[in-house]
Scaffold this motif. Structure first.
Motif, PDB file in Angstrom:
ATOM      1  N   LEU A 171       0.833  -1.196   0.000  1.00  0.00           N
ATOM      2  CA  LEU A 171       0.000   0.000   0.000  1.00  0.00           C
ATOM      3  C   LEU A 171       0.873   1.254   0.000  1.00  0.00           C
ATOM      4  O   LEU A 171       0.603   2.205  -0.744  1.00  0.00           O
ATOM      5  N   GLY A 172       1.924   1.263   0.811  1.00  0.00           N
ATOM      6  CA  GLY A 172       2.837   2.398   0.832  1.00  0.00           C
ATOM      7  C   GLY A 172       3.563   2.573  -0.492  1.00  0.00           C
ATOM      8  O   GLY A 172       3.679   3.698  -1.007  1.00  0.00           O
ATOM      9  N   ALA A 185      -3.306   2.555  -5.788  1.00  0.00           N
ATOM     10  CA  ALA A 185      -3.554   2.042  -4.450  1.00  0.00           C
ATOM     11  C   ALA A 185      -4.961   1.466  -4.340  1.00  0.00           C
ATOM     12  O   ALA A 185      -5.162   0.390  -3.757  1.00  0.00           O
ATOM     13  N   LEU A 186      -5.957   2.173  -4.902  1.00  0.00           N
ATOM     14  CA  LEU A 186      -7.338   1.680  -4.856  1.00  0.00           C
ATOM     15  C   LEU A 186      -7.495   0.369  -5.604  1.00  0.00           C
ATOM     16  O   LEU A 186      -8.202  -0.539  -5.149  1.00  0.00           O
ATOM     17  N   GLY A 204      -7.544  -4.311   7.828  1.00  0.00           N
ATOM     18  CA  GLY A 204      -7.503  -2.866   7.979  1.00  0.00           C
ATOM     19  C   GLY A 204      -6.965  -2.119   6.775  1.00  0.00           C
ATOM     20  O   GLY A 204      -6.779  -0.898   6.843  1.00  0.00           O
ATOM     21  N   LEU A 205      -6.736  -2.815   5.667  1.00  0.00           N
ATOM     22  CA  LEU A 205      -6.073  -2.217   4.511  1.00  0.00           C
ATOM     23  C   LEU A 205      -6.794  -0.976   3.992  1.00  0.00           C
ATOM     24  O   LEU A 205      -6.195   0.088   3.841  1.00  0.00           O
ATOM     25  N   ARG A 206      -8.087  -1.094   3.719  1.00  0.00           N
ATOM     26  CA  ARG A 206      -8.802   0.039   3.132  1.00  0.00           C
ATOM     27  C   ARG A 206      -8.935   1.193   4.125  1.00  0.00           C
ATOM     28  O   ARG A 206      -8.722   2.354   3.760  1.00  0.00           O
ATOM     29  N   LEU A 207      -9.276   0.898   5.364  1.00  0.00           N
ATOM     30  CA  LEU A 207      -9.431   1.978   6.333  1.00  0.00           C
ATOM     31  C   LEU A 207      -8.093   2.677   6.576  1.00  0.00           C
ATOM     32  O   LEU A 207      -8.042   3.904   6.730  1.00  0.00           O
ATOM     33  N   THR A 208      -7.003   1.919   6.592  1.00  0.00           N
ATOM     34  CA  THR A 208      -5.679   2.521   6.713  1.00  0.00           C
ATOM     35  C   THR A 208      -5.415   3.481   5.565  1.00  0.00           C
ATOM     36  O   THR A 208      -4.913   4.599   5.769  1.00  0.00           O
ATOM     37  N   ALA A 209      -5.775   3.071   4.351  1.00  0.00           N
ATOM     38  CA  ALA A 209      -5.575   3.931   3.185  1.00  0.00           C
ATOM     39  C   ALA A 209      -6.389   5.215   3.295  1.00  0.00           C
ATOM     40  O   ALA A 209      -5.919   6.299   2.927  1.00  0.00           O
ATOM     41  N   GLN A 215      -5.070  12.254   6.292  1.00  0.00           N
ATOM     42  CA  GLN A 215      -3.962  12.957   6.934  1.00  0.00           C
ATOM     43  C   GLN A 215      -3.101  13.711   5.936  1.00  0.00           C
ATOM     44  O   GLN A 215      -2.578  14.791   6.254  1.00  0.00           O
ATOM     45  N   ARG A 216      -2.937  13.177   4.728  1.00  0.00           N
ATOM     46  CA  ARG A 216      -2.183  13.902   3.706  1.00  0.00           C
ATOM     47  C   ARG A 216      -2.838  15.249   3.410  1.00  0.00           C
ATOM     48  O   ARG A 216      -2.164  16.278   3.283  1.00  0.00           O
TER      49      ARG A 216
END
Length: 314
Positions: A171-172, A185-186, A204-209, A215-216
């Protein structure tokens, strides 16, 4: 996962071990000069802790990751490798700490040394995804081409399809701040979620994204910060948050080693979206175990967590 039911909120604290009590006990003992004073005993304690994970790759990865983060220097990892030169775990911890130190100092990592350790670990324990995850992390740091990264990714998912750390590394890598884009990423998230079982370690992948994207925009300020304020109101994002809130807080639903870290992400998202009633239940599930990310965006993470917990507690 049990939900805290006391009348007063628990006292927040940084807890890299999360709710792994055995790992927490070892970390506390290593930090105590009177705990395990001799290097040989320290090595035995660490190796036994990791060995207890067996072939639970999720738990093993969590323990090695936390040890690599929390040990003050690489001497203990080097001592373990010297005493057990054929230990795959010792090789992984040693290389994890080398990569950690390179990231912290902004210097180039010892690529040949890390790869030598990783490929030797593969030969010693071919079924373990850990060395491949470390190679993925190295390639991400070096901004390697996607074709090379995908080759390593396939090695990981062949061994552990839902490896949490590997999914976060990808993801990063695919994010717009590194080698990808928002759409890349999506696409990755959608392709993984289409097959992912409920409660998998990468749940937690999608919520983390979404939290990363939020935050960005906050950090950019100006118009982007205004956009961030409405981020959680879009249909897809709201649906993602609804699903996490509805399922993750059920006792026993999340069983993987870093579940508390994802519950921190959920709690932050509920606070950021001003869903304070739901956030109260999330704070109870977290039980005061604070992770630096995502709470560090505006202030000390423990202070930020404590402030919102006091506001939301019911």
């Amino acid at each position: 996962m049990p939900i805290f039911t006391g009348r007063r909120p628990p006292r927040p604290r940084l807890a890299p071990e999360l709710d792994d009590k055995e790992l927490g006990r070892v970390l506390k003992s290593l930090a105590d000069p009177h705990g395990f004073p001799l290097p040989g005993i320290q090595v035995h304690v660490i190796s036994s802790l990791v060995a207890e994970s067996g072939e639970n790759w999720d738990r093993r990865a969590h323990r090695l990751s936390v040890l690599a983060t929390c040990l003050p220097n690489a001497s203990l990892a080097a001592s373990w490798l010297t005493r057990a030169p054929n230990s795959a775990d010792a090789m992984i911890l040693h290389s994890r700490m080398a990569l950690r130190d390179a990231k912290a100092t902004g210097t180039a990592p010892d690529e040949s040394g890390i790869l030598e350790d990783c490929y030797q670990a593969v030969r010693l324990r071919p079924e373990d995804p850990a060395p491949w995850v470390l190679i993925l992390s190295l390639m991400r740091m070096q901004q390697r081409p996607l074709q090379q990264v995908r080759t390593i990714w396939q090695e990981i998912v062949a061994r552990d399809p839902w490896h949490r750390e590997a999914h976060l590394e990808m993801l990063g890598y695919l994010s717009p701040t590194e080698q990808g884009s928002h759409m890349a990423a999506l696409d990755f998230i959608d392709s993984r979620l289409s097959q992912m079982p409920a409660g998998a370690p990468s749940s937690g992948l999608r919520l983390t994204a979404e939290v990363q994207r939020y935050q960005r925009n906050v950090r950019r300020g100006g118009l982007n910060e205004i956009i961030a304020s409405s981020h959680w109101n879009t249909q897809d994002v709201a649906s993602t948050l609804d699903k996490a809130q509805n399922y993750w807080l059920q006792p026993g639903f999340l069983r993987y080693a870093a579940a508390v870290a994802d519950l921190n992400v959920l709690t932050f998202a509920l606070v950021a979206s001003r869903r304070f009633t739901e956030a109260a239940a999330a704070f109870r599930a977290v039980r005061g175990l604070v992770t630096p990310w995502p709470w560090h965006i505006q202030r000390n993470p423990v202070e930020a967590f404590a402030s919102w917990q006091t506001r939301c507690w019911r």
